[in-house]
Design an enzyme around this catalytic site. Structure first.
Site, PDB file in Angstrom:
ATOM      1  N   CYS A   1      -2.631  -7.370   0.641  1.00 27.95           N
ATOM      2  CA  CYS A   1      -1.484  -8.114   1.167  1.00 27.95           C
ATOM      3  C   CYS A   1      -1.478  -9.512   0.564  1.00 27.95           C
ATOM      4  O   CYS A   1      -2.502 -10.204   0.553  1.00 27.95           O
ATOM      5  CB  CYS A   1      -1.586  -8.195   2.690  1.00 27.95           C
ATOM      6  SG  CYS A   1      -0.265  -9.173   3.448  1.00 27.95           S
TER       7      CYS A   1
ATOM      8  N   CYS B   1      -2.267 -12.098   3.773  1.00 29.77           N
ATOM      9  CA  CYS B   1      -3.546 -12.164   4.502  1.00 29.77           C
ATOM     10  C   CYS B   1      -4.708 -11.528   3.761  1.00 29.77           C
ATOM     11  O   CYS B   1      -5.835 -11.557   4.247  1.00 29.77           O
ATOM     12  CB  CYS B   1      -3.405 -11.552   5.884  1.00 29.77           C
ATOM     13  SG  CYS B   1      -3.243  -9.749   5.877  1.00 29.77           S
TER      14      CYS B   1
ATOM     15  N   CYS C   1       2.481  -5.067   6.902  1.00 33.91           N
ATOM     16  CA  CYS C   1       1.049  -5.275   7.020  1.00 33.91           C
ATOM     17  C   CYS C   1       0.722  -5.391   8.506  1.00 33.91           C
ATOM     18  O   CYS C   1       1.326  -6.191   9.222  1.00 33.91           O
ATOM     19  CB  CYS C   1       0.634  -6.550   6.283  1.00 33.91           C
ATOM     20  SG  CYS C   1      -1.088  -7.007   6.546  1.00 33.91           S
TER      21      CYS C   1
ATOM     22  N   CYS D   1      -0.670  -9.092   9.502  1.00 34.23           N
ATOM     23  CA  CYS D   1       0.128 -10.328   9.502  1.00 34.23           C
ATOM     24  C   CYS D   1       1.636 -10.094   9.560  1.00 34.23           C
ATOM     25  O   CYS D   1       2.407 -11.046   9.487  1.00 34.23           O
ATOM     26  CB  CYS D   1      -0.215 -11.175   8.282  1.00 34.23           C
ATOM     27  SG  CYS D   1       0.388 -10.506   6.713  1.00 34.23           S
TER      28      CYS D   1
ATOM     29  N   CYS E   1       7.169   2.824  -0.868  1.00 34.51           N
ATOM     30  CA  CYS E   1       7.856   2.081  -1.920  1.00 34.51           C
ATOM     31  C   CYS E   1       7.666   0.596  -1.601  1.00 34.51           C
ATOM     32  O   CYS E   1       8.209   0.089  -0.617  1.00 34.51           O
ATOM     33  CB  CYS E   1       9.329   2.477  -1.918  1.00 34.51           C
ATOM     34  SG  CYS E   1      10.273   1.846  -3.293  1.00 34.51           S
TER      35      CYS E   1
END
Length: 141
Positions: free
Chosen positions: A55, A58, A104, A107, A127
């Site tokens: 990510c 984070c 995510c 976060c 995607c």
């Protein structure tokens, strides 16, 4: 600010101002505002290197290159995430469509969408926007 999370570490929460200082304008628009980068323009849509996609906000691992495939869409596509708790979904009814948005779990960064037209073994196509990801190459990524 961080609070306990089941998604691989403490939950990460920041103000929009803090996120905008950490991210580029494109990363902020995509990851924090739910935007989408143009197809075939992101850094990772055609990357074939081995490693892990984290990510951008984070740094939690989200996708492995082992589950990446060429979907022909112009965005990085994966048939599964690295763990069941790393990614959450929610219904997205924007743009006159009904889709499953992927976020995510640590976060709430907007990653992209998941569709049921992917390859075996899951049949899923995650995607993902390159702007929502950070790639780390190698076996220990």
């Amino acid at each position: 600010m961080t609070t306990p999370s089941t998604s691989g570490g403490d939950r990460v929460e920041r103000s929009p101002e803090e996120w905008s200082q950490q991210l580029t304008p494109e990363q902020f628009q995509v990851a924090r505002k739910g935007g989408t980068e143009r197809a075939f323009t992101g850094a990772y849509w055609n990357l074939k290197d081995s490693g892990m996609y984290h990510c951008i906000c984070c740094d939690i691992p989200l996708f492995s290159s082992d589950s990446k495939f060429d979907s022909g869409t112009g965005w990085p596509s994966f048939w599964q995430g690295v763990s069941s708790g790393a990614i959450t979904t929610k219904e997205d009814r924007s743009h006159g469509m009904v889709r499953r948005e992927i976020l995510c779990a640590r976060c709430d960064s907007h990653l992209g969408h998941v569709f049921s037209d992917g390859p075996a073994p899951t049949g899923q196509r995650y995607c993902v926007n390159s702007a929502s990801l950070k790639f780390r190459g190698g076996a220990d990524s």
